[in-house]
Design an enzyme around this catalytic site. Structure first.
Site, PDB file in Angstrom:
ATOM      1  CG  ASP A 162      -1.787   1.215   1.360  1.00  0.00           C
ATOM      2  OD1 ASP A 162      -2.406   1.585   0.341  1.00  0.00           O
ATOM      3  OD2 ASP A 162      -1.880   1.825   2.450  1.00  0.00           O
TER       4      ASP A 162
ATOM      5  CE1 TYR B 159       2.615   5.518  -3.402  1.00  0.00           C
ATOM      6  CE2 TYR B 159       1.432   3.725  -4.464  1.00  0.00           C
ATOM      7  CZ  TYR B 159       2.589   4.218  -3.901  1.00  0.00           C
ATOM      8  OH  TYR B 159       3.706   3.420  -3.841  1.00  0.00           O
TER       9      TYR B 159
ATOM     10  CB  THR C  69      -4.951   4.911  -4.931  1.00  0.00           C
ATOM     11  OG1 THR C  69      -5.830   5.436  -3.917  1.00  0.00           O
ATOM     12  CG2 THR C  69      -4.536   6.017  -5.853  1.00  0.00           C
TER      13      THR C  69
ATOM     14  CD  GLU D 253      -0.281   6.584   6.634  1.00  0.00           C
ATOM     15  OE1 GLU D 253       0.816   6.680   7.218  1.00  0.00           O
ATOM     16  OE2 GLU D 253      -0.620   5.576   5.985  1.00  0.00           O
TER      17      GLU D 253
ATOM     18  CB  CYS E  58      -9.483   4.633   0.643  1.00  0.00           C
ATOM     19  SG  CYS E  58      -7.831   5.064   1.264  1.00  0.00           S
TER      20      CYS E  58
ATOM     21  CG  HIS F 118      -5.033   4.926   4.605  1.00  0.00           C
ATOM     22  ND1 HIS F 118      -4.487   4.510   3.419  1.00  0.00           N
ATOM     23  CD2 HIS F 118      -3.982   5.303   5.394  1.00  0.00           C
ATOM     24  CE1 HIS F 118      -3.161   4.632   3.475  1.00  0.00           C
ATOM     25  NE2 HIS F 118      -2.836   5.109   4.657  1.00  0.00           N
TER      26      HIS F 118
END
Ligand code: DGL
Length: 292
Positions: A13, A45, A78, A156, A199, A201
Site C-alpha cells: 500500500d 498516492y 488507488t 496515518e 480506500c 485507510h
C-alpha cells in the site's frame, strides 16, 4: 506441490492502509507468511496523477517480487484502480490481486436497494474503477461517489474519532444521505443503504463514520472479501502453504505464519501507526527500512 507455495504472500500500500487487508489475510490464512510493504515515503498516492501512481506501484511491487513472493496483493484501491492491468502484464505469470473487485462485490452483496455510496481517494474516484466494477456485478446499482482525501492523513496520524474527525466526515458526506424534505417518506426508502470504504485507510475511521451516517447504513470494506479472493486463487493455483495451520491458535502442530514489514521511510512512525491499524503493539525489530 508447487515449489513456490512456501514463499510469502506480498502485500503493499502507499502507507499503513493496507494493514487492514493484511489483518484480514492473517486471520483467514494464519499459516501463511506475509510480507508487507508500506511506501510511506511517497504517500499519499490518492492525490497523484495516474502515471505517477503506476510508476510508484511498479517499483513497490518490484521490491516484493525481488524478495520472493508467490502472489502480490495490491492492498491499495488507488494503486489497484490505476495499475492492476499493468502489474499483471509486467509480473506475469505471478498472480496479482487487487482490492477493487472484492470491494465492489462486498458492496453489491450488502445493499438491498442498490444505492451505494463509495468513499475513496480522488484518483480512485476520477478513474471510475468502482463505478465500473459495481456496474459489472450489479448493473441495477446507483453509485454515488465522494473523494475524501483527508481521511488518509487522519488515519496515518492515528486520529480515528472525536469531534474533529466527525466534523470532517460530516463535511465530506454532506448531502449523500439527506432525504429531500418535500417527499420524506418515499425518499427515505431510496436513500443509499450501503457505504463502501473504497480506500484501505478508511476502516480506521469506521467509528466516526458510523456516528455520521447513523445505525441503518451498511458500512463495508474490501478486506475480508479480498482475503477470500486470495484463498480461492492460491487454492486454484496450488499455492497454499503445504504445512499451514487450519486456523489461528491451531493445536495440531501445523505452522503459524510469520510476518515481515517493510517501509520506505521512518520506521518509528510505521511502528506507532501500524500498532493502531493492527490493534497490537508492534516492535521496531519487525520493520525494515527499504529503498525502492
Ligand atoms: N490506501 C490507499 C487506497 O486504498 C490510498 C492512500 C493514499 O492516498 O495514498 O486507496
Amino acid at each position: 506441490m508447487n515449489p513456490n507455495s512456501r514463499l510469502p504472500i506480498g502485500l503493499f500500500d502507499s502507507g499503513m492502509g493496507g494493514l487492514t487487508v493484511f489483518k484480514a489475510l492473517a486471520r483467514r490464512l494464519p499459516g501463511e507468511d506475509l510480507l508487507y510493504l508500506g511506501d510511506t515515503a511517497r504517500l499519499p498516492y490518492g492525490t497523484k496523477g495516474r502515471d505517477t501512481i503506476i510508476r510508484y506501484t511498479l517499483s513497490a511491487a518490484q521490491k516484493l517480487v525481488d524478495m520472493g513472493v508467490k502472489m502480490l496483493v495490491v492492498a491499495c484501491n488507488t494503486a489497484t484502480a490505476a495499475a492492476l492491468p499493468t502489474l499483471r502484464e509486467h509480473f506475469a505469470p505471478l498472480p496479482v490481486l487487487g482490492v477493487v473487485e472484492p470491494g465492489a462485490q462486498a458492496a453489491a452483496a450488502a445493499s438491498r436497494n442498490g444505492r451505494i455510496v463509495v468513499l475513496a481517494t480522488e484518483a480512485t474516484i476520477n478513474g471510475g474503477a468502482y463505478q465500473q466494477a459495481i456496474a459489472r456485478v450489479r448493473p441495477d446499482a446507483e453509485v454515488l461517489v465522494r473523494a475524501c482525501n483527508l481521511f488518509v492523513t487522519l488515519a496515518e496520524e492515528g486520529w480515528m474519532d472525536g469531534p474533529l474527525v466527525e466534523g470532517i466526515a460530516r463535511r465530506y458526506l454532506e448531502g449523500l444521505f439527506d432525504a429531500p424534505e418535500n417527499k420524506a417518506a418515499d425518499a427515505a426508502r431510496l436513500l443509499p443503504d450501503t457505504m463502501l470504504l473504497g480506500c484501505t485507510h478508511y476502516p480506521l475511521l469506521q467509528g466516526a463514520l458510523r456516528q455520521v451516517v447513523g445505525p441503518n447504513v451498511n458500512i463495508v470494506d474490501s478486506a475480508a472479501t479480498t482475503a477470500e479472493f486470495v484463498v480461492q486463487e492460491l487454492g486454484a493455483l496450488r499455492l497454499l502453504h503445504p504445512d499451514r495451520a487450519a486456523s489461528a491458535g491451531d493445536a495440531t502442530g501445523k505452522r503459524q505464519g510469520e510476518s515481515r514489514f517493510l517501509t520506505t521511510d521512518h520506521v518509528a512512525r510505521f511502528v506507532r501507526t501500524g500498532s493502531l491499524f493492527l490493534g497490537r503493539d508492534m516492535a521496531e525489530g519487525e520493520v525494515t527500512l527499504v529503498d525502492l
